[in-house]
Design an enzyme around this catalytic site. Structure first.
Site, PDB file in Angstrom:
ATOM      1  N   CYS A  98       0.410  -1.256  -0.320  1.00 53.76           N
ATOM      2  CA  CYS A  98      -0.021   0.275   0.259  1.00 53.76           C
ATOM      3  C   CYS A  98       0.929   1.421   0.233  1.00 53.76           C
ATOM      4  O   CYS A  98       1.687   1.468   0.686  1.00 53.76           O
ATOM      5  CB  CYS A  98      -0.716   0.024   0.963  1.00 53.76           C
ATOM      6  SG  CYS A  98      -1.749   1.763   1.417  1.00 53.76           S
TER       7      CYS A  98
ATOM      8  N   CYS B  59       0.307   3.784   2.919  1.00 50.66           N
ATOM      9  CA  CYS B  59       0.733   3.711   4.057  1.00 50.66           C
ATOM     10  C   CYS B  59       2.438   3.279   4.067  1.00 50.66           C
ATOM     11  O   CYS B  59       2.894   4.024   4.801  1.00 50.66           O
ATOM     12  CB  CYS B  59      -0.045   1.946   4.122  1.00 50.66           C
ATOM     13  SG  CYS B  59      -1.702   1.572   3.782  1.00 50.66           S
TER      14      CYS B  59
END
Ligand code: ZN
Length: 147
Positions: free
Chosen positions: A72, A75
């Protein structure tokens, strides 16, 4: 009121041992009575099942959990921001990261549908959650607002 009521149960980031720390000693770099590790290292800890149980469900400190995954992009962008927030929020709040790919059961248990999602817990109870990447100042402000 007993003297016990001013102590907080703090889980160790290394061994998950539970330590009873008097409130007035929280800012004095307390160490784990079991393994000697610093209870606060200004660094988010990685949670697995045992860590989640100790830090989120058994300890007294509020825990801010970053549900994330290695694939991600947002993230990964938020990781240094979250790290910097840990230095400012400890020892009032414990910061932790939960890899939703490595720990799918925990991600599923809390119905995490998008990442990154921050969930703030106190004694196992969810206080608030917020999806989407945030900067350090926003992470700190949001956490303090929801305590
Ligand atoms: Zn320890």
């Amino acid at each position: 009121m007993t003297t016990e009521s001013t102590a907080l149960v703090v889980a160790c980031p290394r061994c998950n041992g539970l330590n009873r720390v008097p409130q007035e000693r929280m800012a004095e770099a307390p160490k784990c009575g079991k393994c000697g590790a610093a209870l606060f290292a200004a660094h988010p800890l990685a949670l697995d099942d045992a860590g989640f149980h100790a830090h989120v469900e058994r300890a007294d400190l509020p825990v801010l959990v970053d549900f994330w995954a290695t694939w991600c992009g947002p993230c990964r962008m938020m990781a240094p921001q979250f790290e910097a927030a840990a230095a400012q929020l400890e020892p009032q709040v414990r910061l932790a990261k939960l890899d939703t790919e490595a720990q799918p059961a925990l991600g599923g248990r809390f119905g995490i549908r998008s990442i990154p999602t921050l969930v703030l817990f106190r004694q196992g109870r969810e206080l608030a959650r917020q999806s989407g990447a945030m900067g350090t100042a926003d992470i700190i402000r949001w956490t303090r607002q929801n305590l």
